[in-house]
Design an enzyme around this catalytic site. Structure first.
Site, PDB file in Angstrom:
ATOM      1  N   ASN A 176       0.817  -1.107   0.077  1.00 43.58           N
ATOM      2  CA  ASN A 176       0.125   0.088  -0.218  1.00 43.58           C
ATOM      3  C   ASN A 176       0.813   1.301  -0.025  1.00 43.58           C
ATOM      4  O   ASN A 176       1.663   1.333   0.953  1.00 43.58           O
ATOM      5  CB  ASN A 176      -0.889   0.007   1.277  1.00 43.58           C
ATOM      6  CG  ASN A 176      -1.573   1.164   1.409  1.00 43.58           C
ATOM      7  OD1 ASN A 176      -2.733   1.521   0.701  1.00 43.58           O
ATOM      8  ND2 ASN A 176      -1.120   2.212   2.201  1.00 43.58           N
ATOM      9  N   GLU A 177       0.575   1.876  -0.965  1.00 47.24           N
ATOM     10  CA  GLU A 177       1.422   3.395  -1.076  1.00 47.24           C
ATOM     11  C   GLU A 177       2.875   3.640  -1.025  1.00 47.24           C
ATOM     12  O   GLU A 177       3.318   4.560  -0.681  1.00 47.24           O
ATOM     13  CB  GLU A 177       0.818   4.347  -0.175  1.00 47.24           C
ATOM     14  CG  GLU A 177      -1.026   4.483  -0.486  1.00 47.24           C
ATOM     15  CD  GLU A 177      -1.656   5.576   0.352  1.00 47.24           C
ATOM     16  OE1 GLU A 177      -0.868   5.856   1.567  1.00 47.24           O
ATOM     17  OE2 GLU A 177      -2.707   5.870   0.459  1.00 47.24           O
ATOM     18  N   GLU A 212      -9.040   3.709  -2.900  1.00 42.73           N
ATOM     19  CA  GLU A 212      -9.036   4.400  -1.729  1.00 42.73           C
ATOM     20  C   GLU A 212      -9.655   5.812  -1.746  1.00 42.73           C
ATOM     21  O   GLU A 212      -9.498   6.315  -2.761  1.00 42.73           O
ATOM     22  CB  GLU A 212      -8.091   4.716  -0.675  1.00 42.73           C
ATOM     23  CG  GLU A 212      -7.478   3.301   0.064  1.00 42.73           C
ATOM     24  CD  GLU A 212      -6.121   3.833   0.975  1.00 42.73           C
ATOM     25  OE1 GLU A 212      -6.048   4.881   1.261  1.00 42.73           O
ATOM     26  OE2 GLU A 212      -5.196   2.843   0.911  1.00 42.73           O
TER      27      GLU A 212
END
Length: 821
Positions: free
Chosen positions: A235-236, A332
């Protein structure tokens, strides 16, 4: 649904040779299912002391489908190990498995001969899926507190509001087995990430070996679950290249580290274990330039033209559709709200119920969060400093001469002011409760605005949005956050609203300049026919006769797997129509009413050219084809209740037994969709008179079934907006509806289902419906707007305490006059 029993059984046995440190041992390894098609087995020896058996399953068999496309069929697969010459020695393993195909579709989008982006969506069993869902975070600070029942409940709560996918966020923990088993049973897709997030990671050999072991273990543990359809590397991590000072200083260096871990280690391990695995190396990302050889499309990961995006904007108007980008897949997005007060109350005390308290700062882990929420509220709910709260509309009458504003009501005199039902509490505490409610209304409306934009975008040739997973489903503790479910399981208003905007057949209404537009979005593999209607509900209405019909129920069609315009009307023309049709004693303004749009399905039909996993007839040659008729949805459908509850009494002509796929298919569409459109901002609307008086009463025979569900009837003396219904503190469970518009002539029946008490746990004492009716918390938008301003004089020169609204009778009409003291 549970594991299915079909006619016949299948099995296979393969003799394999185990290699264990140079010694070889012969053994028979077999696999069988309790029922199903034929299969063949082949074995391989990739490592010492191990063997791999490949099973080829031949039709006929039933596929595992996501719940809205078909039945999530599971088979019980047993694998037995019998060492040769070892007598009765036997080892066996049983797993519930599903048979399905999945692919990530990334096709070029071309406009005017040039590439303008690339699609990003999942195709399951050949059917394109629009992903509707949320992100899952750890459910508690202590892992030991997260029981299998809590994990199963997360899935159940997601499925209950129409979600079809959950993303297990890479910044938390891998979920327990119960989570994935529940997703398999529910037909819910899972986007599973490796636990890596928001940071640069090393690429030394010991670390890479450790990650490879972790990925191998977790993939092996989860590989039998058909619900797990996509694996994410992190994630990210790539996104952090744009905001981390460390990575921004040397992006090329950290890009090498990124590739070494997520491209050269994680990806090969997954592909070794499953060559057909769907893998994205990070989220968000711009996807790939090439899959073979593997070449990433580096760059700004917020670019909506490629891959998936994470979108957060706390400064723009969250209710403006133009705020939300034309992304292909939104994995998201979100806006914060405060936890429900009945939940927050269990871990705080009176002195904490202040927006400037130390406890608020401690529980709020987002810098400037209160100020961001207040700025948004100032756009829609609250007056700027120096403004006077309106008693009626300020837009001016439409289709009427200048003169006093007139509304329905009696000749009594009423003094407007803060709600006095809780006068024993301090203004600061009342303001805190009002702020909490406003934050949840605001969050729900922001998410619904975004859902409308992205769900309508599925058929936009330049956009092709095919997924939205909001941040976030659950909460790790009782504090302000982006969640739709409080810590402990109680739903916020957002989760109730998600039942509306995540419905497979969704009615979306929005303002486009001077025009109100409505679209029907249909994510089902079925054509759906129904009736669309539009009316105006005056805030001063006291009976059904005061509702103005603008469009009587009109036959409308929503084609399978599409989003298409359904209706439009000029706002000025609609306002004129309201004025002409309103009661003769009324002058109406656009701030005096809300427009209500409804779509109620009446028939479903299998679509030509699409897989038909349901037992629904396909269109014939004649006009309208062979529709499977369904009865008009009841008013209960407007609160999200599905016809599943009484399937065979609601569906005519299926000729199928209750619980059949046909019944489930038709009933999934049997929910009346409702969209409310307010022509003016709430702050400018006629909502500043005496707030609604809300009441609850237990219905006769108000305890139902073994679940101990309690039934209440909620009433109001006037039109009440965004009515929140909360159980008392400490009572675990949920109402089936909250955050609804309540009409004085139409009480709302709500059902409270208490959470089952887990084995070994202690729960609250059982409560009767009468006790619940006396302790339930009811709150309207009007009350919260007024209480917040009453406790915050800086937001209004009068602050409602200095404003007096007199309602006088003049020649049988009711006139509002605002005076200043």
């Amino acid at each position: 649904m549970g594991n299915q029993t079909l006619s016949g059984a299948w099995s296979a046995e393969q003799e394999v040779l185990l290699s264990c440190g140079g010694a070889e041992e012969s053994a028979a390894v077999g696999a069988s299912a309790s029922s199903g098609p034929a299969c063949a087995a082949a074995a391989a020896l990739p490592a010492s002391c191990s063997a791999v058996i490949s099973l080829t399953v031949d039709p006929p068999f039933q596929r595992w489908w996501p719940w809205e496309l078909g039945s999530p069929t599971l088979y019980d697969l047993e694998v037995r190990f019998e060492p040769e010459g070892a007598g009765d020695a036997l080892s066996s393993l049983t797993r519930a498995v599903g048979l399905r195909s999945v692919e990530l579709v990334t096709e070029a989008l071309v406009e005017g001969g040039r590439a303008v982006g690339e699609t990003f969506f999942l195709r399951v069993n050949g059917v394109p899926m629009f992903a509707r869902g949320a992100n899952v975070i750890p459910d508690d600070v202590l892992e030991s507190a997260v029981t299998p029942a809590r994990l199963a409940r997360q899935v159940a709560d997601a499925r209950a509001v129409g979600m079809n996918m959950l993303r297990v966020w890479g910044g938390g923990r891998y979920a327990g087995d119960a989570f994935y088993a529940a997703a398999d049973e529910a037909g819910l897709l899972v986007w599973q990430e490796v636990m890596a997030a928001c940071a640069a990671y090393p690429r030394d050999a010991p670390f890479l070996e450790e990650v490879a072991l972790e990925v191998r273990h977790q993939f092996t543990r989860l590989s039998a679950h058909p619900s797990v359809v996509l694996w994410g590397g992190n994630n990210e991590v790539e996104a952090s290249f744009g905001w981390s000072p460390v990575t921004r200083a040397a992006p090329q260096l950290f890009a090498v580290d990124f590739a070494a871990l997520f491209v050269d280690v994680v990806r090969p391990v997954l592909q070794e274990l499953d060559p057909g695995v769907v893998y994205v190396d990070t989220s968000p990302s711009n996807g790939l330039l090439s899959s073979n050889p593997y070449v990433k499309r580096w760059g700004d990961v917020s670019d909506p033209a490629y891959g998936d995006v994470h979108f957060y904007d706390y400064t723009s108007d969250a209710f403006d559709p133009a705020t939300y980008p034309p992304a292909k897949f939104v994995s998201e997005f979100g806006f914060m709200s405060f936890p429900s007060f009945s939940v927050y109350q269990t871990v705080t005390e009176l002195g904490d119920w202040d927006l400037s308290s130390a406890m608020t700062d401690f529980r709020l882990r987002h810098a400037g969060g209160v100020q961001e929420l207040q700025r948004q509220m100032g756009r829609h709910f609250l007056h700027a400093s120096g403004e006077t709260p309106p008693v009626s509309a300020f837009d001016g009458p439409v289709g009427a001469s200048d003169g006093p504003t007139v509304t329905i009501g009696g000749p009594d005199v009423i003094v407007a002011g803060p709600n006095t039902t809780n006068s024993s509490e301090s203004p600061v505490a009342l303001q805190y409760k009002a702020f909490t409610h406003l934050s949840q209304v605001q969050q729900a409306l922001a998410y619904e605005t975004a859902a409308g934009v992205w769900r309508r975008g599925r058929d936009d040739p330049a956009t092709r949005t095919m997924g939205m997973l909001y941040w976030q489903l659950n909460d790790i503790w009782q504090g302000p956050s982006w969640s739709s479910i409080n810590h402990g399981g109680q739903w916020k208003l957002l989760h109730h609203a998600a039942r509306r905007f995540f419905a497979p057949v969704y009615l979306s209404a929005w303002r486009d300049g001077d025009t109100l537009r409505a679209s029907l979005v249909n994510d089902l593999p079925l054509d759906v026919r129904g009736l669309l209607s539009v009316d105006a509900v005056l805030y001063a209405a006291r009976s059904e006769a005061d509702v103005v019909t603008l469009l009587p129920p009109t036959a409308t069609h929503a084609a399978a797997l599409t989003a298409a315009p359904a209706w439009s009307g000029g706002l000025a023309s609609l306002a004129d129509a309201v004025t002409r049709q309103a009661q003769p004693t009324q002058l109406t303004y656009t701030s005096d009413y809300v427009l209500r749009l409804r779509f109620c399905p009446t028939a479903v039909q299998a679509a030509v050219g699409l897989p038909n996993p349901f037992e629904v007839e396909t269109a014939g040659d004649g006009a309208g084809g062979n529709d499977t008729q369904v009865a008009a949805a009841s008013s209960a459908g407007l609160t999200g209740s599905s016809a599943n509850e009484s399937c065979m009494s609601s569906i005519a002509g299926l000729g199928a037994a209750p619980g059949s796929a046909a019944c489930a298919a038709a009933s999934s569409a049997l929910v009346c969709g409702e969209a409310l459109f307010h022509p003016t901002e709430f702050v400018d609307a006629s909502l500043w008179g005496p707030p609604p008086v809300l009441s609850a009463r237990a219905l006769p025979g108000a305890q139902t079934g073994d679940s101990g569900a309690l039934v209440l009837e909620i009433s109001s003396d006037v039109v009440a907006l965004w009515v929140a219904v909360e159980p008392p503190p400490g009572l675990a469970g949920n109402f089936n509806a909250s955050g609804f518009m309540l009409l004085p002539w139409q009480p709302q029946v709500v059902v409270f289902t208490p959470d089952p008490v887990e084995e070994g746990a202690t729960g609250a004492a059982p409560m009767t419906a009468e006790e619940l009716a006396s302790k339930v918390t009811l709150r309207s938008l009007q009350q919260s707007m007024q209480e917040y301003e009453a406790g915050n004089p800086s937001s209004s020169a009068l602050g409602l305490l200095n404003g007096v609204s007199l309602r006088l009778s003049v020649l049988g009409l009711t006139i509002f006059i605002l005076t200043m003291l």
